[in-house]
Write a protein that holds these residues in place. Structure first.
Motif, PDB file in Angstrom:
ATOM      1  N   GLU A 181       6.231  -5.282   1.817  1.00 46.03           N
ATOM      2  CA  GLU A 181       7.290  -6.002   2.533  1.00 46.03           C
ATOM      3  C   GLU A 181       6.739  -6.453   3.880  1.00 46.03           C
ATOM      4  OE1 GLU A 181      11.107  -3.982   2.622  1.00 46.03           O
ATOM      5  OE2 GLU A 181      10.441  -2.689   0.972  1.00 46.03           O
ATOM      6  N   PRO A 182       6.233  -7.677   3.968  1.00 46.83           N
ATOM      7  CA  PRO A 182       5.573  -8.132   5.193  1.00 46.83           C
ATOM      8  C   PRO A 182       6.447  -7.942   6.431  1.00 46.83           C
ATOM      9  CG  PRO A 182       5.295  -9.731   3.424  1.00 46.83           C
ATOM     10  CD  PRO A 182       6.270  -8.714   2.926  1.00 46.83           C
ATOM     11  N   THR A 221      -3.393  -7.886   2.569  1.00 53.35           N
ATOM     12  CA  THR A 221      -2.731  -8.499   3.724  1.00 53.35           C
ATOM     13  C   THR A 221      -2.892  -7.763   5.042  1.00 53.35           C
ATOM     14  OG1 THR A 221      -0.628  -7.340   3.322  1.00 53.35           O
ATOM     15  CG2 THR A 221      -0.950  -9.447   2.184  1.00 53.35           C
ATOM     16  N   LEU A 222      -3.452  -6.544   5.040  1.00 54.64           N
ATOM     17  CA  LEU A 222      -3.529  -5.754   6.273  1.00 54.64           C
ATOM     18  C   LEU A 222      -4.953  -5.276   6.524  1.00 54.64           C
ATOM     19  CD1 LEU A 222      -0.359  -3.534   5.709  1.00 54.64           C
ATOM     20  CD2 LEU A 222      -0.582  -5.364   7.406  1.00 54.64           C
ATOM     21  N   PRO A 223      -5.827  -6.132   7.004  1.00 52.01           N
ATOM     22  CA  PRO A 223      -7.219  -5.715   7.195  1.00 52.01           C
ATOM     23  C   PRO A 223      -7.371  -4.538   8.148  1.00 52.01           C
ATOM     24  CG  PRO A 223      -6.800  -7.888   8.172  1.00 52.01           C
ATOM     25  CD  PRO A 223      -5.631  -7.556   7.324  1.00 52.01           C
ATOM     26  N   GLU A 224      -6.428  -4.357   9.082  1.00 50.37           N
ATOM     27  CA  GLU A 224      -6.520  -3.239  10.018  1.00 50.37           C
ATOM     28  C   GLU A 224      -6.309  -1.896   9.324  1.00 50.37           C
ATOM     29  OE1 GLU A 224      -2.240  -4.885  10.477  1.00 50.37           O
ATOM     30  OE2 GLU A 224      -4.223  -5.574   9.853  1.00 50.37           O
ATOM     31  N   GLU A 244       6.870 -11.569  -2.700  1.00 51.12           N
ATOM     32  CA  GLU A 244       6.957 -12.001  -1.299  1.00 51.12           C
ATOM     33  C   GLU A 244       5.577 -12.257  -0.704  1.00 51.12           C
ATOM     34  OE1 GLU A 244      11.004  -9.509  -0.140  1.00 51.12           O
ATOM     35  OE2 GLU A 244       9.177  -9.256   1.027  1.00 51.12           O
ATOM     36  N   LEU A 245       4.567 -11.558  -1.230  1.00 50.88           N
ATOM     37  CA  LEU A 245       3.218 -11.722  -0.694  1.00 50.88           C
ATOM     38  C   LEU A 245       2.510 -12.934  -1.269  1.00 50.88           C
ATOM     39  CD1 LEU A 245       1.963  -8.007  -0.794  1.00 50.88           C
ATOM     40  CD2 LEU A 245       2.939  -9.260   1.138  1.00 50.88           C
TER      41      LEU A 245
END
Length: 389
Positions: A181-182, A221-224, A244-245
């Motif tokens: 869920e972005p 979606t979250l490289p960190e 959603e992504l």
């Protein structure tokens, strides 16, 4: 493990075709999304219904450095099949096969003191140090050790056992609740807490080989969140973890499974003819009906009755009436394809067929469930088993 010969000797009632070339390409794409981290291909639940051993082999060929399972029995089966390298399993219950896991050189996850103590006892018995990864609950609220005193106690006891040569703490890890869920506020909160729990353990002397929290959506979606290792489950099989992504193609992924069945009967019926249990579908006029010989015993969701899409003879059809245990019906609108015609329930979508996501929407669920629930009565037929080049 559900494994079938590549080339069946007789026509099949139904088949789940598994494209191992697509799976390898997906693993390579996922490696590109997380270039600084190793990839763990998660093959739990018989590789999400695709067949654990063939998929694990293909993933390793494509550069996955770890394999992941839920249960120790799944991990032990991979070892018995000859899969090398690092394999991790994380869902344990009291009295589990700790010694067998230690002797098979598996990485086992521990979330609480009861598990750590059973593991240490098994290591003493085996005379071999265990490889253990400590799991932190950073906010998912399922498995994992709570922060604060519980985490301090687990870390301290693990380090004591390590000093006695009974185990090595090889990893520190956690799992996201809402990475699909972005922008969900829990994502940043979990990352912050994970870093704090890492810092505490490492400050006490833990030197893990890997630190990991990223699942499929976080990998994409979250490289960190990538740290040393990313755990890719559903994305390995070419399915987006969340509409959603984006769709699979947005991430360079291709669905691996194509599910089809042979039409068993085509017949002409008059208007007003009830179809399947309860007559929830009644033909609006004279038409033809096609019988598709799979049902909820094969994993076709009954909740998709009246809505599930099927490609027959180049045209999209919809399940007519209720899906039964072994079969369902589609209204062919007067067309009369020959019996034996292939009905494609879902696949990559590139040839006009529905996708697992289309079935998920029809059933009010997620695509993970659609592929994972396909049962053992449906043979898996593997294509592109040999890696090109």
């Amino acid at each position: 493990m559900n494994e079938t010969a590549t080339a069946p000797t007789a026509p099949l009632r139904a088949r789940a075709e598994i494209d191992l070339a697509a799976l390898r390409a997906n693993v390579r794409a996922l490696r590109a999304h997380a270039p600084g981290a190793a990839v763990m291909a998660v093959v739990k639940s018989d590789a999400y219904g695709h067949g654990a051993v063939p998929c694990a082999r293909a993933a390793v060929e494509a550069g996955a450095r770890w394999l992941g399972t839920a249960t120790p029995e799944e991990a032990l089966a991979l070892r018995e099949a000859g899969l090398p390298g690092r394999i991790m399993c994380w869902l344990w219950t009291p009295g589990g096969p700790w010694r067998e896991a230690i002797e098979a050189d598996l990485d086992v996850s521990v979330s609480g003191l009861w598990a750590l103590r059973e593991l240490v006892a098994a290591a003493r018995e085996a005379g071999v140090p265990a490889r253990v990864q400590l799991k932190a609950d950073t906010g998912l609220g399922r498995n994992g050790c709570q922060p604060g005193e519980d985490w301090a106690e687990l870390v301290a006891e693990a380090l004591r056992a390590q000093s006695e040569g009974l185990l090595t703490v090889t990893g520190l890890w956690s799992h996201f609740a809402c990475a699909d869920e972005p922008g969900h506020p829990s994502i940043a909160a979990q990352l912050t807490l994970f870093r704090e729990m890492l810092a505490y353990a490492e400050g006490r002397g833990v030197r893990p080989e890997v630190r990991h929290i990223a699942n499929s959506p976080a990998t994409l979606t979250l490289p960190e969140s990538h740290f040393d290792l990313v755990r890719t489950g559903i994305a390995t099989y070419g399915i987006s973890p969340s509409p959603e992504l984006g769709v699979p193609a947005d991430f360079g992924l291709r669905p691996v499974m194509t599910l089809s069945a042979s039409i068993a009967l085509v017949k002409r019926v008059p208007g007003g003819h009830g179809v399947s249990y309860g007559h929830h579908y009644v033909t609006p006029g004279e038409t033809t009906l096609g019988l598709v010989p799979v049902g909820y015993a094969d994993g076709i969701p009954r909740h998709a009755s009246g809505a599930g899409p099927v490609l027959v003879d180049g045209k999209w059809r919809t399940v007519a009436g209720r899906i039964a245990m072994d079969q369902f019906v589609v209204d062919l609108g007067g067309d009369e394809p020959p019996t034996g015609t292939r009905a494609v329930l879902f696949g990559p979508g590139g040839r006009g067929e529905p996708t697992a996501e289309d079935w998920a929407q029809a059933a009010g669920t997620i695509a993970y469930e659609i592929v994972t629930r396909i049962g053992t009565r449906v043979p898996r037929v593997y294509v592109n088993e040999e890696q090109a080049g």
